[in-house]
Design a protein around this motif. Structure first.
Motif, PDB file in Angstrom:
ATOM      1  N   LYS A   1       0.852  -1.186   0.000  1.00  0.00           N
ATOM      2  CA  LYS A   1       0.000   0.000   0.000  1.00  0.00           C
ATOM      3  C   LYS A   1       0.889   1.237   0.000  1.00  0.00           C
ATOM      4  CE  LYS A   1      -3.796  -2.316   2.286  1.00  0.00           C
ATOM      5  NZ  LYS A   1      -4.532  -2.519   3.518  1.00  0.00           N
ATOM      6  N   ALA A   2       1.505   1.463  -1.171  1.00  0.00           N
ATOM      7  CA  ALA A   2       2.430   2.586  -1.343  1.00  0.00           C
ATOM      8  C   ALA A   2       2.578   2.852  -2.835  1.00  0.00           C
ATOM      9  CB  ALA A   2       3.798   2.251  -0.741  1.00  0.00           C
ATOM     10  N   PRO A   3       2.875   4.091  -3.202  1.00  0.00           N
ATOM     11  CA  PRO A   3       3.114   4.389  -4.609  1.00  0.00           C
ATOM     12  C   PRO A   3       4.346   3.635  -5.120  1.00  0.00           C
ATOM     13  CG  PRO A   3       3.136   6.402  -3.266  1.00  0.00           C
ATOM     14  CD  PRO A   3       3.016   5.254  -2.340  1.00  0.00           C
ATOM     15  N   LYS A   4       4.335   3.288  -6.395  1.00  0.00           N
ATOM     16  CA  LYS A   4       5.447   2.491  -6.914  1.00  0.00           C
ATOM     17  C   LYS A   4       6.762   3.258  -6.897  1.00  0.00           C
ATOM     18  CE  LYS A   4       5.000   2.975 -11.940  1.00  0.00           C
ATOM     19  NZ  LYS A   4       4.886   2.200 -13.188  1.00  0.00           N
ATOM     20  N   THR A   5       6.722   4.591  -6.979  1.00  0.00           N
ATOM     21  CA  THR A   5       7.982   5.346  -6.883  1.00  0.00           C
ATOM     22  C   THR A   5       8.626   5.145  -5.520  1.00  0.00           C
ATOM     23  OG1 THR A   5       6.732   7.324  -6.259  1.00  0.00           O
ATOM     24  CG2 THR A   5       7.383   7.114  -8.593  1.00  0.00           C
TER      25      THR A   5
ATOM     26  N   PHE B   1      14.817   0.500  -3.058  1.00  0.00           N
ATOM     27  CA  PHE B   1      15.969  -0.213  -3.614  1.00  0.00           C
ATOM     28  C   PHE B   1      17.090   0.744  -4.035  1.00  0.00           C
ATOM     29  CE2 PHE B   1      12.466  -3.128  -4.409  1.00  0.00           C
ATOM     30  CZ  PHE B   1      13.033  -4.387  -4.220  1.00  0.00           C
ATOM     31  N   ALA B   2      16.775   2.040  -4.184  1.00  0.00           N
ATOM     32  CA  ALA B   2      17.625   2.970  -4.918  1.00  0.00           C
ATOM     33  C   ALA B   2      18.600   3.798  -4.091  1.00  0.00           C
ATOM     34  CB  ALA B   2      16.744   3.912  -5.749  1.00  0.00           C
ATOM     35  N   THR B   3      18.511   3.739  -2.753  1.00  0.00           N
ATOM     36  CA  THR B   3      19.475   4.467  -1.925  1.00  0.00           C
ATOM     37  C   THR B   3      20.040   3.513  -0.885  1.00  0.00           C
ATOM     38  OG1 THR B   3      17.897   5.203  -0.249  1.00  0.00           O
ATOM     39  CG2 THR B   3      18.196   6.646  -2.176  1.00  0.00           C
ATOM     40  N   PRO B   4      21.297   3.703  -0.487  1.00  0.00           N
ATOM     41  CA  PRO B   4      21.889   2.787   0.489  1.00  0.00           C
ATOM     42  C   PRO B   4      21.167   2.798   1.835  1.00  0.00           C
ATOM     43  CG  PRO B   4      23.394   4.613   0.024  1.00  0.00           C
ATOM     44  CD  PRO B   4      22.244   4.717  -0.929  1.00  0.00           C
ATOM     45  N   GLU B   5      20.684   3.967   2.265  1.00  0.00           N
ATOM     46  CA  GLU B   5      20.004   4.065   3.557  1.00  0.00           C
ATOM     47  C   GLU B   5      18.700   3.268   3.537  1.00  0.00           C
ATOM     48  OE1 GLU B   5      22.707   7.325   2.755  1.00  0.00           O
ATOM     49  OE2 GLU B   5      20.881   6.769   1.669  1.00  0.00           O
ATOM     50  N   ALA B   6      17.916   3.431   2.477  1.00  0.00           N
ATOM     51  CA  ALA B   6      16.655   2.702   2.373  1.00  0.00           C
ATOM     52  C   ALA B   6      16.912   1.204   2.249  1.00  0.00           C
ATOM     53  CB  ALA B   6      15.850   3.206   1.174  1.00  0.00           C
ATOM     54  N   PHE B   7      17.800   0.819   1.367  1.00  0.00           N
ATOM     55  CA  PHE B   7      18.116  -0.593   1.134  1.00  0.00           C
ATOM     56  C   PHE B   7      18.554  -1.277   2.432  1.00  0.00           C
ATOM     57  CE2 PHE B   7      21.169  -3.883  -0.304  1.00  0.00           C
ATOM     58  CZ  PHE B   7      20.333  -4.651  -1.104  1.00  0.00           C
ATOM     59  N   ALA B   8      19.421  -0.618   3.184  1.00  0.00           N
ATOM     60  CA  ALA B   8      19.931  -1.194   4.438  1.00  0.00           C
ATOM     61  C   ALA B   8      18.841  -1.321   5.495  1.00  0.00           C
ATOM     62  CB  ALA B   8      21.085  -0.352   4.976  1.00  0.00           C
ATOM     63  N   ALA B   9      17.787  -0.526   5.378  1.00  0.00           N
ATOM     64  CA  ALA B   9      16.724  -0.530   6.386  1.00  0.00           C
ATOM     65  C   ALA B   9      15.820  -1.761   6.300  1.00  0.00           C
ATOM     66  CB  ALA B   9      15.877   0.740   6.257  1.00  0.00           C
ATOM     67  N   TRP B  10      15.820  -2.457   5.159  1.00  0.00           N
ATOM     68  CA  TRP B  10      14.848  -3.548   5.034  1.00  0.00           C
ATOM     69  C   TRP B  10      15.363  -4.811   4.347  1.00  0.00           C
ATOM     70  CZ3 TRP B  10      13.371  -5.442   0.298  1.00  0.00           C
ATOM     71  CH2 TRP B  10      13.724  -4.671  -0.813  1.00  0.00           C
ATOM     72  N   TRP B  11      16.403  -4.754   3.532  1.00  0.00           N
ATOM     73  CA  TRP B  11      16.833  -5.927   2.770  1.00  0.00           C
ATOM     74  C   TRP B  11      17.462  -6.982   3.679  1.00  0.00           C
ATOM     75  CZ3 TRP B  11      15.811  -7.923  -1.789  1.00  0.00           C
ATOM     76  CH2 TRP B  11      16.587  -8.994  -2.240  1.00  0.00           C
ATOM     77  N   GLY B  12      17.223  -8.231   3.367  1.00  0.00           N
ATOM     78  CA  GLY B  12      17.880  -9.334   4.049  1.00  0.00           C
ATOM     79  C   GLY B  12      16.958 -10.115   4.957  1.00  0.00           C
TER      80      GLY B  12
ATOM     81  N   LEU C   1      10.166  -4.820   4.114  1.00  0.00           N
ATOM     82  CA  LEU C   1       9.926  -3.728   3.169  1.00  0.00           C
ATOM     83  C   LEU C   1       8.572  -3.079   3.471  1.00  0.00           C
ATOM     84  CD1 LEU C   1      10.447  -1.974   0.702  1.00  0.00           C
ATOM     85  CD2 LEU C   1       9.677  -3.892  -0.741  1.00  0.00           C
ATOM     86  N   GLU C   2       7.569  -3.880   3.750  1.00  0.00           N
ATOM     87  CA  GLU C   2       6.252  -3.346   4.077  1.00  0.00           C
ATOM     88  C   GLU C   2       6.310  -2.443   5.314  1.00  0.00           C
ATOM     89  OE1 GLU C   2       1.755  -5.047   3.989  1.00  0.00           O
ATOM     90  OE2 GLU C   2       3.288  -6.366   4.838  1.00  0.00           O
ATOM     91  N   ALA C   3       7.038  -2.869   6.342  1.00  0.00           N
ATOM     92  CA  ALA C   3       7.190  -2.056   7.552  1.00  0.00           C
ATOM     93  C   ALA C   3       7.960  -0.771   7.252  1.00  0.00           C
ATOM     94  CB  ALA C   3       7.891  -2.858   8.650  1.00  0.00           C
ATOM     95  N   TYR C   4       9.016  -0.891   6.432  1.00  0.00           N
ATOM     96  CA  TYR C   4       9.793   0.293   6.048  1.00  0.00           C
ATOM     97  C   TYR C   4       8.890   1.311   5.325  1.00  0.00           C
ATOM     98  CZ  TYR C   4      12.798   3.265   3.244  1.00  0.00           C
ATOM     99  OH  TYR C   4      13.366   4.363   2.647  1.00  0.00           O
ATOM    100  N   LEU C   5       8.111   0.830   4.364  1.00  0.00           N
ATOM    101  CA  LEU C   5       7.224   1.724   3.602  1.00  0.00           C
ATOM    102  C   LEU C   5       6.191   2.377   4.511  1.00  0.00           C
ATOM    103  CD1 LEU C   5       6.704  -0.572   0.484  1.00  0.00           C
ATOM    104  CD2 LEU C   5       8.066   1.541   0.567  1.00  0.00           C
ATOM    105  N   ALA C   6       5.643   1.633   5.445  1.00  0.00           N
ATOM    106  CA  ALA C   6       4.658   2.184   6.385  1.00  0.00           C
ATOM    107  C   ALA C   6       5.278   3.312   7.211  1.00  0.00           C
ATOM    108  CB  ALA C   6       4.105   1.084   7.282  1.00  0.00           C
ATOM    109  N   ASN C   7       6.533   3.117   7.641  1.00  0.00           N
ATOM    110  CA  ASN C   7       7.221   4.168   8.408  1.00  0.00           C
ATOM    111  C   ASN C   7       7.466   5.407   7.575  1.00  0.00           C
ATOM    112  OD1 ASN C   7       7.357   2.735  10.802  1.00  0.00           O
ATOM    113  ND2 ASN C   7       9.385   1.894  10.375  1.00  0.00           N
ATOM    114  N   VAL C   8       7.833   5.232   6.328  1.00  0.00           N
ATOM    115  CA  VAL C   8       8.095   6.370   5.443  1.00  0.00           C
ATOM    116  C   VAL C   8       6.793   7.128   5.173  1.00  0.00           C
ATOM    117  CG1 VAL C   8       8.807   7.028   3.096  1.00  0.00           C
ATOM    118  CG2 VAL C   8      10.134   5.336   4.381  1.00  0.00           C
ATOM    119  N   LEU C   9       5.699   6.425   5.065  1.00  0.00           N
ATOM    120  CA  LEU C   9       4.420   7.062   4.743  1.00  0.00           C
ATOM    121  C   LEU C   9       3.769   7.743   5.937  1.00  0.00           C
ATOM    122  CD1 LEU C   9       2.940   4.380   2.336  1.00  0.00           C
ATOM    123  CD2 LEU C   9       3.634   6.713   1.751  1.00  0.00           C
TER     124      LEU C   9
END
Length: 169
Positions: free
Chosen positions: A18-22, A28-39, A160-168
């Motif tokens: 439940k987030a815009p595709k951008t 995936f596109a910045t090191p800070e974001a990627f490190a927050a959820w990948w793995g 990733l879902e939790a990361y997106l919820a926090n950003v939103l």
């Protein structure tokens, strides 16, 4: 989540966010974001090198449950907010491709294709993956652990879902 274990198709996972595709793409596109959820769930990821462009690569370290693993993404095709293609491998601390740290003959390279489609604020992420440059034995190992990979990606996409919820928020 949809599963497909067809050996010719490889891994296929479909997940809605439940987030815009951008925003999903930018995770995936910045090191800070990627490190927050990948793995894997419970691991701490640190990015050693991040060059997010076709021809670039990301080298990362995962610490979790007393184990350290390194990974490498080699980006092949990036179309902002729509497509991400990369080869994923296990790596050493210097960023060289190595064999799996697990006691199995796993492929050295996995090609992954991620597509994003948005409908009314919900983004559908589809990831498809398959071994490349692998021996028949390595391919057999890959396909034999399909259920485990499904579970692993489910945990990663929960993060990733939790990361997106926090950003939103």
């Amino acid at each position: 989540m949809e599963k497909q274990a067809d050996k010719k198709a490889g891994l296929r996972i479909v997940r809605e966010f439940k987030a815009p595709k951008t925003l999903v793409f930018d995770a995936f596109a910045t090191p800070e974001a990627f490190a927050a959820w990948w793995g894997p769930a419970g691991s701490q990821l640190s990015v050693e090198r991040f060059d997010f462009r076709a021809g670039g690569s990301t080298h990362y370290k995962m610490d979790g449950n007393g184990h350290v693993m390194w990974g490498l993404f080699q980006y092949k095709n990036i179309q902002r907010a729509d497509l991400l293609e990369f080869i994923n491998s296990f790596a050493d601390a210097e960023g060289n491709i190595i064999t799996s740290p697990f006691p199995m003959d796993f492929p050295l390279e996995i090609f992954n294709r991620i597509t994003l489609e948005e409908n009314e604020g919900v983004t559908t992420l589809t990831i498809q993956g398959h071994p490349i440059n692998a021996t028949p034995a390595q391919e057999e190992t890959y396909f034999s652990i399909m259920d485990g990979m499904q579970q692993g990606f489910a945990g990663t996409f929960d993060q990733l879902e939790a990361y997106l919820a926090n950003v939103l928020e």
